[in-house]
Design an enzyme around this catalytic site. Structure first.
Site, PDB file in Angstrom:
ATOM      1  N   ARG A  91     -79.204  41.640 -14.508  1.00  0.00           N
ATOM      2  CA  ARG A  91     -78.239  41.257 -14.918  1.00  0.00           C
ATOM      3  C   ARG A  91     -77.226  42.254 -15.271  1.00  0.00           C
ATOM      4  O   ARG A  91     -77.659  42.213 -16.716  1.00  0.00           O
ATOM      5  CB  ARG A  91     -78.295  39.956 -16.099  1.00  0.00           C
ATOM      6  CG  ARG A  91     -76.717  39.602 -16.674  1.00  0.00           C
ATOM      7  CD  ARG A  91     -77.799  38.842 -18.034  1.00  0.00           C
ATOM      8  NE  ARG A  91     -77.439  39.824 -18.749  1.00  0.00           N
ATOM      9  CZ  ARG A  91     -77.768  39.834 -20.162  1.00  0.00           C
ATOM     10  NH1 ARG A  91     -78.511  38.618 -20.534  1.00  0.00           N
ATOM     11  NH2 ARG A  91     -77.552  40.753 -21.259  1.00  0.00           N
ATOM     12  N   HIS A 131     -74.501  38.397 -21.101  1.00  0.00           N
ATOM     13  CA  HIS A 131     -74.849  36.751 -21.045  1.00  0.00           C
ATOM     14  C   HIS A 131     -73.884  36.215 -20.563  1.00  0.00           C
ATOM     15  O   HIS A 131     -74.457  34.979 -19.540  1.00  0.00           O
ATOM     16  CB  HIS A 131     -75.960  37.024 -21.953  1.00  0.00           C
ATOM     17  CG  HIS A 131     -76.079  35.251 -21.650  1.00  0.00           C
ATOM     18  ND1 HIS A 131     -76.359  34.091 -20.840  1.00  0.00           N
ATOM     19  CD2 HIS A 131     -75.542  34.114 -22.525  1.00  0.00           C
ATOM     20  CE1 HIS A 131     -76.683  32.864 -21.382  1.00  0.00           C
ATOM     21  NE2 HIS A 131     -76.691  33.091 -22.395  1.00  0.00           N
ATOM     22  N   TYR A 184     -78.839  45.166 -27.045  1.00  0.00           N
ATOM     23  CA  TYR A 184     -79.875  45.500 -27.092  1.00  0.00           C
ATOM     24  C   TYR A 184     -80.312  45.790 -25.811  1.00  0.00           C
ATOM     25  O   TYR A 184     -81.649  46.637 -24.957  1.00  0.00           O
ATOM     26  CB  TYR A 184     -80.678  43.622 -26.683  1.00  0.00           C
ATOM     27  CG  TYR A 184     -79.674  42.783 -25.933  1.00  0.00           C
ATOM     28  CD1 TYR A 184     -80.173  43.072 -24.739  1.00  0.00           C
ATOM     29  CD2 TYR A 184     -78.575  42.402 -27.109  1.00  0.00           C
ATOM     30  CE1 TYR A 184     -79.272  41.616 -23.689  1.00  0.00           C
ATOM     31  CE2 TYR A 184     -77.806  41.525 -25.753  1.00  0.00           C
ATOM     32  CZ  TYR A 184     -78.071  41.236 -24.214  1.00  0.00           C
ATOM     33  OH  TYR A 184     -77.586  40.515 -23.742  1.00  0.00           O
TER      34      TYR A 184
END
Lengths: 360, 322
Positions: free
Chosen positions: A259, A263, A272
């Site tokens: 990805r 998100h 992160y």
């Protein structure tokens, strides 16, 4: 007599691939015709255009929270193009825009759904799909039952269900693979391992070296494929579809991808995601890779690309325009389609609501 | 009652090839209570399916079966295990029609025994109906008689809405009444006046109806005329039928096996005071289990409201407001 032991294998495995990272096909025959690849590329580009448009509209407050497909276009499109929309079913999660559009779900409905308009949930009667699923993994038992039911009624339709590495930690995933194995249900469990469940890395979902080999525990075949390689994904999914159609039962496909976006539009991946890892995956961009393949075949150039981009942009603009011009539902929409035969009490509430909101 | 359920399933399967029965131990064994006894022999393993022990996928795959054009009847062995499938029932079953804007309808029935009184092991006996009545999109029925068990199940199976059909564990063998051989339906959402009376309305459903009727008999001997309402269906709720009775009697007692707080009795009280507050001659009382988990079987008789307790509390209610 020795003890039977089944030990986990941690030796590295390579996902199946057909294209090199620079888009060069191996020595075998392509599983897709040039026309089919160009059509698939168009779905991938359409997705990019839509994602960019929707993201910018979201920033302006004209679109709701939504999840882009960025980085996973080959994975979704490679799987979708293995299906026959006239008889195969898609049981989606929510990150499969191009698969749903190819199957016949209108782009404007997809947009309306994320704009919060209930009309977006409308699935045309001829489109074989279930609504998008937000409760992760809950769709997997439904896909299994649907496939089993189609088989029970003598049909040869196949069901594909999409979900991610995170959702595969839910009980529904395991219960479904187990049941599908027992019933030999014609279902393809398409697990997109995109490295992340929001901010939780893949390593926190399983100690196993792959998700694909979990299938073995359920007497089901597992396959691991390079999810950024359109041709490879298309090939393994086509095989799984053919097997399911012929009565050979389910397959778990782990599509290894990444990805490269957030998100969703509310997420901040810089908190992160390791920048170097991200850049490494950006180098493997699935859209560039398939374009390079077409260039290597001598059938792609700037002009064709610009034409395709323009046509994608026009298509998205038209759909967004329809979505924007669709009136926001009245309060009746809150009550419609809850029941086939609604209880009187809810009908009374429906007229109260309509009255309070200036009529239905 | 169990025979009535079995007969209904057999008749519906005979009449409609789309009906399939799935659940744990429903095949060769015929269900742990024999509700499906003989069905697999009659209709085959394809249509009467022993499922792996996983309630989530039993219900979840039932949704898929319904999507494919079948009309599944799902047996949850005990409602106490319904929590393992709660996400599929509450989020998915109840909402699929809504989420698909009417494209997908969900003609499925979830049958499940519930309630106590038969000394089961732990976690088999809870009366969890209120979890499900708080779930829009799902109909909830709970027959008390064998006649209704057959007729309500047939109506549930005919409905294009998902129905949770709750069977009284204690009533399975205890409840015996006349059941016609032919097919018939009892409409969802119409209560039954189990006993007519004039002094007080006693509302119950499922196994508690029998307790209510026996208490009414004793109260009659004490000179108190009790009208016993068997709700039959919690959603849809027969508000008209309840109101009609309360207007007549002016007093209400609600009897249920579930704990007091947040039980379906709370909903009934709120509804009744809104519909006919000025007809009430006394505060509405609830006769229920305490707000504790269902205990081990050895003390369940202390937990479930019994006839003596109902007689005492209803008599006190009537006397206090006479």
């Amino acid at each position: 007599m020795s003890v039977s032991r089944f030990l986990p294998d941690f030796a590295p495995i390579s996902p199946f691939s057909r294209l090199s990272e620079s888009g060069i096909l191996d020595s075998g025959a392509s599983p897709m015709s040039d026309e089919a690849v160009i059509e698939a590329l168009r779905y991938m580009m359409l997705t990019r255009v839509f994602d960019d448009k929707a993201t910018s509209m979201q920033r302006q407050g004209r679109f709701g929270t939504f999840s882009s497909v960025r980085g996973q276009e080959a994975s979704v499109v490679g799987a979708a193009t293995a299906l026959d929309p006239t008889k195969d079913w898609i049981v989606p999660q929510y990150r499969e825009f191009p698969a749903l559009i190819r199957h016949g779900y209108p782009i404007e409905n997809f947009a309306l759904y994320f704009m919060g308009n209930p009309k977006g949930g409308t699935i045309p009667p001829e489109v074989n799909m279930l609504p998008m699923q937000i409760s992760l993994a809950a769709q997997i038992p439904q896909a299994t039952g649907l496939a089993w039911g189609l088989k029970m009624q003598g049909g040869d339709g196949v069901v594909i269900t999409f979900f991610g590495d995170g959702a595969s930690s839910e009980g529904d995933f395991h219960e479904s693979l187990n049941l599908a194995g027992i019933m030999k249900a014609p279902v393809i469990f398409f697990l997109q391992n995109n490295g992340w469940a929001i901010s939780t890395p893949r390593e926190n979902q399983t100690a196993a070296r792959s998700f694909a080999e979990r299938a073995l525990g359920y007497g089901v075949e597992g396959v691991i494929v390079d999810g950024n390689d359109l041709l490879a994904v298309h090939e393994v999914t086509t095989q799984a579809v053919a097997k399911a159609r012929a009565g050979g039962g389910p397959t778990l496909i782990e599509s290894v991808t990444y990805r490269t976006g957030a998100h969703n539009t509310a997420d901040d991946p810089t908190r992160y995601v390791d920048q170097q890892e991200l850049e490494k995956w950006q180098q493997k961009d699935p859209v560039e890779r398939i374009k390079n393949y077409l260039r290597s075949r001598g059938i792609w150039n700037e002009t064709l690309e610009q034409e395709m981009l323009d046509s994608c942009a026009a298509q998205i603009d038209t759909a967004m325009e329809i979505a924007r011009n669709t009136p926001l539902a009245t309060s009746n929409a809150i009550f419609d389609h809850v029941y086939a035969e609604p209880p009187q009490r809810m009908l009374d509430q429906k007229s109260d609501w309509a009255h309070r909101n200036g009529g239905a | 009652m169990i025979e009535a359920i079995r007969e209904c399933l057999g008749q519906e399967m005979e009449a409609d090839k789309r009906v399939v029965v799935i659940g744990e131990d429903v095949g060769v064994l015929g269900g742990v209570f024999r509700a499906t006894d003989g069905l697999q022999a009659r209709f085959g393993k394809e249509r009467v399916v022993d499922m792996p022990l996983a309630e989530g996928v039993i219900v979840g795959s039932g949704i898929g079966l319904a999507m494919s054009g079948l009309r599944p009847v799902i047996e949850l062995q005990f409602l106490g295990f319904g929590h393992q499938a709660f996400h599929q029932i509450g989020q998915q079953v109840a909402r699929l029609r809504y989420r698909s804007q009417g494209r997908h309808s969900l003609p499925l029935v979830i049958r499940s025994p519930f309630g106590g009184g038969v000394r089961t092991p732990e976690l088999h006996s809870d009366a969890f109906e209120a979890f499900y009545t708080h779930t829009p999109g799902l109909k909830v029925v709970a027959p008390a008689t064998a006649y209704d068990a057959k007729g309500l199940l047939a109506a549930a199976m005919e409905s294009d809405d998902p129905v949770l059909y709750l069977e009284p564990l204690k009533g399975y063998r205890l409840t015996k009444d006349e059941v016609p051989d032919e097919r018939y339906t009892v409409p969802l959402g119409k209560l039954r006046v189990a006993r007519a009376g004039t002094d007080v309305t006693l509302i119950a459903w499922s196994a508690a109806v029998n307790v209510a009727e026996r208490a009414a008999e004793e109260l009659f001997e004490q000179g108190i005329s009790v009208e016993v309402l068997d709700l039959r269906s919690l959603n849809p709720l027969d508000i008209e039928g309840i109101t009609e009775s309360v207007v007549k009697t002016g007093r209400v007692a609600i009897l249920h096996e579930a704990p007091l707080t947040g039980g379906f009795g709370s909903e009934l009280i709120a509804t009744i005071q809104q519909e006919c507050f000025y007809n009430l001659e006394a505060p509405i009382i609830r006769i229920t289990a305490p707000d504790t988990p269902y205990p081990l079987g050895g003390v369940e008789d202390l937990y479930i409201p019994d006839v003596d307790r109902v007689v005492a509390e209803v008599a006190a209610l009537v006397k206090a407001s006479a």
